[in-house]
Design an enzyme around this catalytic site. Structure first.
Site, PDB file in Angstrom:
ATOM      1  N   SER A   1       9.247  75.264 -15.293  1.00  0.00           N
ATOM      2  CA  SER A   1       7.831  75.030 -15.573  1.00  0.00           C
ATOM      3  C   SER A   1       7.118  74.505 -14.319  1.00  0.00           C
ATOM      4  CB  SER A   1       7.698  74.051 -16.754  1.00  0.00           C
ATOM      5  OG  SER A   1       6.368  74.007 -17.216  1.00  0.00           O
TER       6      SER A   1
ATOM      7  N   GLU B   1       7.077  83.880 -16.365  1.00  0.00           N
ATOM      8  CA  GLU B   1       6.947  83.329 -17.718  1.00  0.00           C
ATOM      9  C   GLU B   1       5.862  82.273 -17.693  1.00  0.00           C
ATOM     10  OE1 GLU B   1       8.016  80.063 -19.196  1.00  0.00           O
ATOM     11  OE2 GLU B   1       7.893  79.309 -17.166  1.00  0.00           O
TER      12      GLU B   1
ATOM     13  N   HIS C   1       9.815  78.946 -21.325  1.00  0.00           N
ATOM     14  CA  HIS C   1       9.525  78.006 -22.392  1.00  0.00           C
ATOM     15  C   HIS C   1       9.980  78.587 -23.737  1.00  0.00           C
ATOM     16  CE1 HIS C   1       6.839  76.670 -19.156  1.00  0.00           C
ATOM     17  NE2 HIS C   1       6.823  75.491 -19.742  1.00  0.00           N
TER      18      HIS C   1
END
Length: 374
Positions: free
Chosen positions: A162, A261, A326
């Site tokens: 992330s 992503e 995620h």
């Protein structure tokens, strides 16, 4: 924009033909040194370069790492709380970071430069990693990397995902090492049970400790068929866009397989970020695209249409539906490692190559580390 990339075969060729193409520039040809796999008893340092972790979840995640046989230490400021602005009383209804920029950078640097530490694991994502990049002593980090490689059989591990994408790009480029993109202690790892079979845990275990076989991560659907080979790059889309044009951006994706992503980004915002990377030339010459999870990012069909419209004209393989990023299932990927991408043609795409009775979902395959664990 250039279409295609190193070792890529797109739909206008045979999707089952050997991957061929033109490698990127000399900078892209320089291979990253793959990080040394861990052994039971190795020390790992958990630090928080971004958002604050909940103490109970952080402890639960660290307990899982200990159950894997690791000696876990936690950074001095991992549980600190500050707001985004100047120092002052902390407001819980404002966004918070896990300590000041200087303190978060100090924890990260101290862990990386500690010769007793074999891996630096980021507690969670959120926001804040980009703010520590200017505060790191890159000469010291580089010296520690060389010392680690010389004494331990390879560089130590940087692990996280992330917001940590900002660190992956900078560490990969400036230290010329591979890094580990996957679940974090105060996130999904906190919910894992080492005694119970779990794909996310087994993927993490393999990434940290190594294995004799390549890592194969299946997709679910092809947006553009073909095969490609190249080193793996990418991460969370919004962070790749955030570092674009800074001294910490990863090199352009020419000759590489791009993993993408994100979470809670509307399709139009994803489209805008893709357009920015395209207009900046960052995708030029990419060998292929592996699309992970897009949790809470709107209608999946709309997202597929966006990816096909923006990335399809590059004419390289696009495989979607990989369980990385995620979401509840988070496989771990080694950024910078040699990879192969197979995005099979749908039924009827090429009469000369009929689809098998059992649909081939395609896969992203990461080469097993040379020599296994240290």
């Amino acid at each position: 924009m250039n279409s295609g990339g190193a070792r890529a075969v797109a739909a206008h060729g045979s999707p089952d033909a050997p991957a061929v193409g033109t490698p990127g520039g000399a900078e892209h040809a320089r291979k990253a040194r793959r990080y040394a796999r861990l052994r039971p008893g190795d020390r790992v340092a958990v630090v928080a370069p971004s958002g604050p972790a909940e103490p109970a979840r952080l402890e639960a995640g660290c307990a899982v790492l200990r159950d894997l046989g690791l000696d876990v230490v936690v950074g001095k400021h991992a549980l600190d709380r500050v707001n985004l602005g100047p120092a002052g009383p902390v407001r819980g209804d404002w966004h918070r970071l896990a300590g000041t920029d200087a303190d978060r950078a100090a924890d990260l640097q101290a862990a990386w430069c500690d010769p007793r530490v074999r891996a630096v694991v980021c507690a969670r994502g959120g926001y804040g990693a980009t703010r520590v990049l200017d505060r790191l002593d890159w000469d010291a980090l580089r010296a520690a990397t060389e010392a680690s490689a010389a004494s331990g059989g390879g560089p130590k591990i940087l692990h996280g995902s992330s917001d940590i994408t900002a660190l992956h790009g900078a560490f990969g480029t400036r230290l010329r090492i591979t890094t580990s993109f996957g679940p974090m202690p105060a996130g999904v790892i906190a919910d894992l049970d080492p005694a119970a079979p779990d794909a996310s845990l087994e993927s993490l275990r393999t990434a940290l400790f190594g294995g004799a076989e390549p890592v194969v991560l299946p997709g679910t659907r092809t947006l553009w068929p073909g095969r490609a080979e190249g080193t793996l790059t990418g991460g969370t889309l919004s962070l790749l866009t955030a570092v674009l044009g800074t001294p910490y951006a990863p090199p352009p994706a020419a000759g590489r397989i791009v993993f993408l992503e994100d979470v809670t980004e509307a399709p139009y915002r994803i489209d805008r970020m893709l357009v920015q990377l395209l207009q900046a030339g960052w995708f030029d010459g990419a060998a292929g695209f592996a699309l992970g999870s897009w949790k809470d990012c709107g209608d999946p069909a709309e997202l597929d249409a966006v990816f096909a419209a923006r990335l399809g004209p590059l004419g390289v393989p696009i495989l979607a539906g990989l369980s990385a990023g995620h979401g509840p299932r988070q496989h771990t990927l080694e950024l910078g490692a040699p990879a192969a991408l197979h995005a099979p043609a749908p039924p009827g795409h090429d009469p000369a190559h009929p689809h098998p009775a059992v649909p081939d979902t395609g896969a992203l395959t990461l080469e097993a580390p040379p020599g296994g664990a240290r």
